[in-house]
Motif scaffolding. Sequence first.
Motif, PDB file in Angstrom:
ATOM      1  N   ASP A  76      36.532  45.080  31.426  1.00  0.00           N
ATOM      2  CA  ASP A  76      37.911  44.982  32.040  1.00  0.00           C
ATOM      3  C   ASP A  76      38.647  46.379  31.668  1.00  0.00           C
ATOM      4  N   MET A  77      40.038  45.980  31.675  1.00  0.00           N
ATOM      5  CA  MET A  77      40.750  47.227  31.429  1.00  0.00           C
ATOM      6  C   MET A  77      40.895  47.553  29.969  1.00  0.00           C
ATOM      7  N   ASP A  78      40.572  46.705  29.157  1.00  0.00           N
ATOM      8  CA  ASP A  78      40.452  46.906  27.777  1.00  0.00           C
ATOM      9  C   ASP A  78      39.098  47.912  27.337  1.00  0.00           C
ATOM     10  N   ASP A  79      38.254  47.789  28.356  1.00  0.00           N
ATOM     11  CA  ASP A  79      36.854  48.818  28.510  1.00  0.00           C
ATOM     12  C   ASP A  79      37.329  50.090  29.185  1.00  0.00           C
ATOM     13  N   GLY A  80      38.353  50.276  29.721  1.00  0.00           N
ATOM     14  CA  GLY A  80      38.631  51.318  30.545  1.00  0.00           C
ATOM     15  C   GLY A  80      38.970  51.358  31.883  1.00  0.00           C
ATOM     16  N   LEU A  81      38.681  50.001  32.611  1.00  0.00           N
ATOM     17  CA  LEU A  81      38.978  49.925  33.964  1.00  0.00           C
ATOM     18  C   LEU A  81      40.377  50.084  34.548  1.00  0.00           C
ATOM     19  N   PRO A  82      40.658  50.783  35.677  1.00  0.00           N
ATOM     20  CA  PRO A  82      42.021  50.850  35.689  1.00  0.00           C
ATOM     21  C   PRO A  82      42.836  49.624  36.198  1.00  0.00           C
ATOM     22  N   CYS A  83      41.871  48.853  36.584  1.00  0.00           N
ATOM     23  CA  CYS A  83      42.570  47.466  37.222  1.00  0.00           C
ATOM     24  C   CYS A  83      41.153  46.455  37.078  1.00  0.00           C
ATOM     25  N   ASN A  84      41.839  45.539  36.611  1.00  0.00           N
ATOM     26  CA  ASN A  84      40.639  44.180  36.386  1.00  0.00           C
ATOM     27  C   ASN A  84      40.247  43.593  37.891  1.00  0.00           C
ATOM     28  N   THR A  85      41.182  43.806  38.924  1.00  0.00           N
ATOM     29  CA  THR A  85      40.715  43.208  40.131  1.00  0.00           C
ATOM     30  C   THR A  85      39.661  44.198  40.951  1.00  0.00           C
ATOM     31  N   VAL A  86      38.470  44.183  40.844  1.00  0.00           N
ATOM     32  CA  VAL A  86      37.405  45.111  41.543  1.00  0.00           C
ATOM     33  C   VAL A  86      37.001  44.511  42.909  1.00  0.00           C
ATOM     34  N   PHE A  87      37.127  44.994  43.841  1.00  0.00           N
ATOM     35  CA  PHE A  87      36.898  44.501  45.196  1.00  0.00           C
ATOM     36  C   PHE A  87      35.593  44.759  45.720  1.00  0.00           C
ATOM     37  N   ARG A  88      35.197  46.001  45.624  1.00  0.00           N
ATOM     38  CA  ARG A  88      33.836  46.664  46.090  1.00  0.00           C
ATOM     39  C   ARG A  88      33.017  47.453  45.418  1.00  0.00           C
ATOM     40  N   PHE A  89      31.823  47.384  45.513  1.00  0.00           N
ATOM     41  CA  PHE A  89      30.764  48.333  44.659  1.00  0.00           C
ATOM     42  C   PHE A  89      30.167  49.448  45.860  1.00  0.00           C
ATOM     43  N   TYR A  90      30.177  50.518  45.371  1.00  0.00           N
ATOM     44  CA  TYR A  90      29.630  51.563  46.482  1.00  0.00           C
ATOM     45  C   TYR A  90      28.535  52.109  45.462  1.00  0.00           C
ATOM     46  N   PRO A  91      27.258  51.965  45.478  1.00  0.00           N
ATOM     47  CA  PRO A  91      26.036  52.717  44.798  1.00  0.00           C
ATOM     48  C   PRO A  91      25.920  53.724  45.272  1.00  0.00           C
ATOM     49  N   GLN A  92      25.703  54.778  44.449  1.00  0.00           N
ATOM     50  CA  GLN A  92      25.080  56.167  44.717  1.00  0.00           C
ATOM     51  C   GLN A  92      23.606  56.428  44.690  1.00  0.00           C
ATOM     52  N   ARG A  93      23.298  57.540  44.829  1.00  0.00           N
ATOM     53  CA  ARG A  93      21.743  57.875  44.660  1.00  0.00           C
ATOM     54  C   ARG A  93      21.552  58.184  43.343  1.00  0.00           C
ATOM     55  N   GLY A  95      22.622  56.798  40.737  1.00  0.00           N
ATOM     56  CA  GLY A  95      22.500  55.757  39.713  1.00  0.00           C
ATOM     57  C   GLY A  95      23.983  55.156  39.450  1.00  0.00           C
ATOM     58  N   ASN A  96      25.087  56.229  39.592  1.00  0.00           N
ATOM     59  CA  ASN A  96      26.488  55.631  39.482  1.00  0.00           C
ATOM     60  C   ASN A  96      26.985  54.687  40.698  1.00  0.00           C
ATOM     61  N   ILE A  97      27.873  53.897  40.111  1.00  0.00           N
ATOM     62  CA  ILE A  97      28.510  52.793  41.082  1.00  0.00           C
ATOM     63  C   ILE A  97      29.862  53.121  41.310  1.00  0.00           C
ATOM     64  N   TRP A  98      30.500  53.617  42.405  1.00  0.00           N
ATOM     65  CA  TRP A  98      31.923  53.587  42.781  1.00  0.00           C
ATOM     66  C   TRP A  98      32.285  52.197  43.003  1.00  0.00           C
ATOM     67  N   CYS A  99      33.743  52.068  42.476  1.00  0.00           N
ATOM     68  CA  CYS A  99      34.359  50.918  42.760  1.00  0.00           C
ATOM     69  C   CYS A  99      35.709  51.068  43.517  1.00  0.00           C
ATOM     70  N   SER A 100      36.256  50.094  44.119  1.00  0.00           N
ATOM     71  CA  SER A 100      37.696  50.269  44.510  1.00  0.00           C
ATOM     72  C   SER A 100      38.273  48.842  44.037  1.00  0.00           C
ATOM     73  N   THR A 101      39.651  49.005  43.690  1.00  0.00           N
ATOM     74  CA  THR A 101      40.205  47.808  43.065  1.00  0.00           C
ATOM     75  C   THR A 101      41.594  47.639  43.878  1.00  0.00           C
ATOM     76  N   MET A 102      42.008  46.353  43.546  1.00  0.00           N
ATOM     77  CA  MET A 102      43.228  45.947  44.217  1.00  0.00           C
ATOM     78  C   MET A 102      44.326  46.984  44.264  1.00  0.00           C
ATOM     79  N   ASN A 103      44.647  47.753  43.315  1.00  0.00           N
ATOM     80  CA  ASN A 103      45.837  48.796  43.394  1.00  0.00           C
ATOM     81  C   ASN A 103      45.401  50.060  44.147  1.00  0.00           C
ATOM     82  N   ASN A 104      44.203  49.656  44.869  1.00  0.00           N
ATOM     83  CA  ASN A 104      43.837  50.934  45.456  1.00  0.00           C
ATOM     84  C   ASN A 104      43.491  52.278  44.541  1.00  0.00           C
TER      85      ASN A 104
END
Length: 114
Positions: A76-93, A95-104
């Motif tokens: 969560d945000m205590d671990d460095g996430l920019p927002c606790n509300t995560v909407f989508r995962f966008y896995p990359q080749r 191995g990283n996973i990009w994510c989008s949040t509620m606050n864009n």
Amino acid sequence: MSFTLSFARNSALILTLLCFGFFGVAQTGNFKNFNTNHGLSSVEVYDIYQDVNGLLWFATDRGICSYDGYSFKTLDMDDGLPCNTVFRFYPQRDGNIWCSTMNNRIFYFSPKDY
């Protein structure tokens, strides 16, 4: 005469294959329902992703949860996430996973680090 024999043989083969199709046994899926009693951070799950190592990742309104088949771990945000509300995962080749949040906001993480 050979046409009739060939037609009869083909018809018997098709009928046999159809019978196997009707009486064959199909596999059923194995489903498990998780909730906060099992360790999931929230019942509001927006996206699920399974990485190459078999870990399940849940995008929730209370951070990202990983599940290894036995227990949940929450980021969560205590671990460095920019927002606790995560909407989508966008896995990359890579191995990283990009994510989008509620606050864009968009961020990424590497599952191998967790």
